[in-house]
Design a protein around this motif. Structure first.
Motif, PDB file in Angstrom:
ATOM      1  N   ASP A 122       1.575   0.040   2.796  1.00 42.09           N
ATOM      2  CA  ASP A 122       1.715  -1.191   3.183  1.00 42.09           C
ATOM      3  C   ASP A 122      -0.173  -1.662   3.773  1.00 42.09           C
ATOM      4  O   ASP A 122      -0.788  -1.860   3.270  1.00 42.09           O
ATOM      5  N   GLY A 123      -0.092  -0.732   4.907  1.00 44.71           N
ATOM      6  CA  GLY A 123      -1.454  -0.900   5.544  1.00 44.71           C
ATOM      7  C   GLY A 123      -2.483  -0.584   5.134  1.00 44.71           C
ATOM      8  O   GLY A 123      -3.520  -0.919   4.965  1.00 44.71           O
ATOM      9  N   GLN A 124      -2.333   0.469   4.098  1.00 47.89           N
ATOM     10  CA  GLN A 124      -3.836   1.121   3.448  1.00 47.89           C
ATOM     11  C   GLN A 124      -3.729   0.525   1.747  1.00 47.89           C
ATOM     12  O   GLN A 124      -5.140   0.341   1.831  1.00 47.89           O
ATOM     13  N   GLY A 125      -2.729  -0.443   1.716  1.00 48.03           N
ATOM     14  CA  GLY A 125      -2.903  -0.821   0.777  1.00 48.03           C
ATOM     15  C   GLY A 125      -3.734  -2.126   1.098  1.00 48.03           C
ATOM     16  O   GLY A 125      -4.417  -2.540   0.198  1.00 48.03           O
ATOM     17  N   PHE A 126      -3.408  -2.659   2.457  1.00 45.69           N
ATOM     18  CA  PHE A 126      -4.537  -3.804   2.806  1.00 45.69           C
ATOM     19  C   PHE A 126      -5.904  -2.989   3.252  1.00 45.69           C
ATOM     20  O   PHE A 126      -6.488  -4.112   2.754  1.00 45.69           O
ATOM     21  N   GLU A 128      -7.397  -0.652   1.478  1.00 43.97           N
ATOM     22  CA  GLU A 128      -8.429  -0.900   0.212  1.00 43.97           C
ATOM     23  C   GLU A 128      -8.885  -1.677  -0.183  1.00 43.97           C
ATOM     24  O   GLU A 128      -9.467  -2.662  -0.537  1.00 43.97           O
ATOM     25  N   SER A 129      -8.174  -3.270   0.513  1.00 43.31           N
ATOM     26  CA  SER A 129      -8.798  -4.486  -0.318  1.00 43.31           C
ATOM     27  C   SER A 129     -10.140  -4.562   0.237  1.00 43.31           C
ATOM     28  O   SER A 129     -10.611  -4.875   0.333  1.00 43.31           O
ATOM     29  N   VAL A 240      -2.088 -11.967   4.294  1.00 35.80           N
ATOM     30  CA  VAL A 240      -0.800 -10.909   3.351  1.00 35.80           C
ATOM     31  C   VAL A 240       0.130 -11.499   1.989  1.00 35.80           C
ATOM     32  O   VAL A 240       1.200 -10.761   1.794  1.00 35.80           O
ATOM     33  N   ILE A 241       0.448 -12.952   1.997  1.00 35.48           N
ATOM     34  CA  ILE A 241       1.706 -13.524   1.534  1.00 35.48           C
ATOM     35  C   ILE A 241       0.140 -13.270  -0.011  1.00 35.48           C
ATOM     36  O   ILE A 241      -0.617 -13.649   0.227  1.00 35.48           O
ATOM     37  N   PRO A 242       1.918 -13.086  -0.743  1.00 37.21           N
ATOM     38  CA  PRO A 242       1.750 -12.877  -1.922  1.00 37.21           C
ATOM     39  C   PRO A 242       1.776 -13.930  -2.620  1.00 37.21           C
ATOM     40  O   PRO A 242       1.108 -14.346  -4.005  1.00 37.21           O
ATOM     41  N   ASN A 243       2.553 -14.709  -1.563  1.00 36.04           N
ATOM     42  CA  ASN A 243       2.560 -15.468  -3.343  1.00 36.04           C
ATOM     43  C   ASN A 243       2.863 -16.835  -2.537  1.00 36.04           C
ATOM     44  O   ASN A 243       3.954 -16.584  -1.732  1.00 36.04           O
ATOM     45  N   MET A 266      -3.020  -6.773  -2.148  1.00 40.12           N
ATOM     46  CA  MET A 266      -2.823  -6.042  -1.127  1.00 40.12           C
ATOM     47  C   MET A 266      -1.115  -5.545  -1.690  1.00 40.12           C
ATOM     48  O   MET A 266      -1.265  -4.071  -1.501  1.00 40.12           O
ATOM     49  N   LEU A 267      -0.833  -6.139  -2.015  1.00 36.02           N
ATOM     50  CA  LEU A 267       1.261  -6.008  -2.871  1.00 36.02           C
ATOM     51  C   LEU A 267       0.022  -4.991  -4.233  1.00 36.02           C
ATOM     52  O   LEU A 267       1.128  -4.098  -4.116  1.00 36.02           O
ATOM     53  N   VAL A 268      -0.247  -5.294  -4.997  1.00 31.78           N
ATOM     54  CA  VAL A 268      -0.724  -4.666  -5.699  1.00 31.78           C
ATOM     55  C   VAL A 268      -1.567  -3.128  -5.745  1.00 31.78           C
ATOM     56  O   VAL A 268      -1.139  -2.092  -5.945  1.00 31.78           O
ATOM     57  N   ASN A 269      -2.769  -2.950  -4.609  1.00 29.31           N
ATOM     58  CA  ASN A 269      -2.841  -1.427  -3.610  1.00 29.31           C
ATOM     59  C   ASN A 269      -1.768  -0.771  -3.355  1.00 29.31           C
ATOM     60  O   ASN A 269      -1.615   0.225  -3.650  1.00 29.31           O
TER      61      ASN A 269
END
Ligand code: NDP
Length: 297
Positions: A122-126, A128-129, A240-243, A266-269
């Motif tokens: 989760d945090g790593q995806g953030f 990366e963004s 962080v909200i994806p939707n 973030m969700l994609v990453n």
């Protein structure tokens, strides 16, 4: 660690090459009905030409250990854990990555040589963004929220080089605990600020992140209690909200000249990171984002 009745890996090693046996991955959560990850990951697998599956499983807390044991027995490459299993799964693993250990939650498990290894993507995806708009090194990050997403964002930002993290949260116990985790277990400094009135973002802040659940559909127009006038042009504002992907916070920030990052990225990453860990191959994030955007309308 999960008690094994047999050494599944030993038998898997003796099995013939994959043939018609698909590479298996999936998700354990409950409720699981609205989990969009299955569509995102299966679209990525199809575009990669992989014979791989991602099975979205509704697993109650009482069934988690059996589900994990079952995944091992069936030779799964790994799985995501979502609510409410991100903390409980830790006791079932052989190894937990350093950052996931600090965050205190695992959302991605990889089966490596028959061993269950927990990661937090989760945090790593953030992060990366974040790298697409600003170098986290030396950043002053304000994180609203101290739940699972807040912990992941605060810890990974600090591990990525942010020099200071300010945690803003309603519940002082959770807020203080997260600030202490960042201060004690990462090189960054960290403070907790009580959230009792509209929060004015300090001048030194360079990144502001909404890691609360405020703004999630069907309440897409809800806004965290922040003094919008304190969002200076150039401050990176992330949600962080994806939707919906374009939350009210992001719209207000854009109108004030702030670069923005949505929770869809973030969700994609985190999905990209999971697929990379499970398959050793690189998925196409554009395919994954398109699939999610289609679902979220
Ligand atoms: P938690 O339940 O663990 O934490 C929720 C957080 O939101 C807490 O800090 C809580 O504060 C705060 N909060 C809730 N309502 C309000 C409010 N009205 N005002 C201020 N603060 C509020 O949830 P998670 O951290 O797991 O998830 C939060 C959001 O992050 C979810 O919407 C989820 O969809 C999203 N998420 C997105 C990911 C992505 O990849 N894009 C990955 C993971 C999560 P308090 O402690 O005071 O109660």
């Amino acid at each position: 660690m999960v008690a094994r009745t047999k050494d599944y890996q030993l038998e898997a090693d003796m099995a013939p090459a994959r043939g018609f046996v698909s590479l298996l991955t999936g998700s354990f959560s409950t409720p699981a009905t609205d989990n969009p990850t299955v569509a995102m990951v299966e679209a990525a697998y199809a575009a990669m030409g992989l014979d791989a599956r991602y099975v979205n499983c509704d697993v109650p807390p009482s069934g988690l250990a059996d589900a994990v044991r079952g995944a091992l027995a069936m030779g799964w490459a790994g799985f995501n854990c979502s609510l409410p299993h991100k903390v409980a799964v830790i006791d079932l693993l052989d190894e937990v990555a350093a950052s996931a250990r600090i965050i205190g939650a695992v959302n991605c498990v990889v089966v490596r040589d028959g061993r269950l290894v927990g990661e937090n993507t989760d945090g790593q995806g953030f992060v990366e963004s974040l790298h697409t708009v600003v170098d986290p090194a030396g950043a002053h990050v304000v994180v609203f929220g101290a739940g699972g997403a807040g912990r992941a964002v605060a810890v990974e930002s600090a591990l990525a080089g942010a020099s200071s993290v300010t945690v803003v949260n309603r519940d002082p116990v959770r807020g203080r605990e997260l600030a202490a985790i960042v201060a004690d277990q990462t090189p960054a400094t960290a403070t907790y600020t009580p959230w009792t009135a509209a929060y004015a973002v300090p001048d030194e802040a360079t990144v502001v992140v909404n890691a609360t659940s405020v703004g999630l559909a069907p309440h897409g127009d809800a806004l965290i209690d922040v003094d919008l006038a304190s969002l200076r042009p150039g401050v990176v504002v992330a949600d962080v909200i994806p939707n919906p992907p374009r939350t009210r916070l992001l719209r207000e920030a854009e109108a004030r000249g702030c670069p923005t990052l949505d929770g869809l990225g973030m969700l994609v990453n985190q999905g990209v990171l999971g697929i990379r860990l499970w398959t050793g191959q690189e998925p196409d994030p554009a395919v994954m984002r398109r699939t999610l955007a289609g679902i979220f309308g």
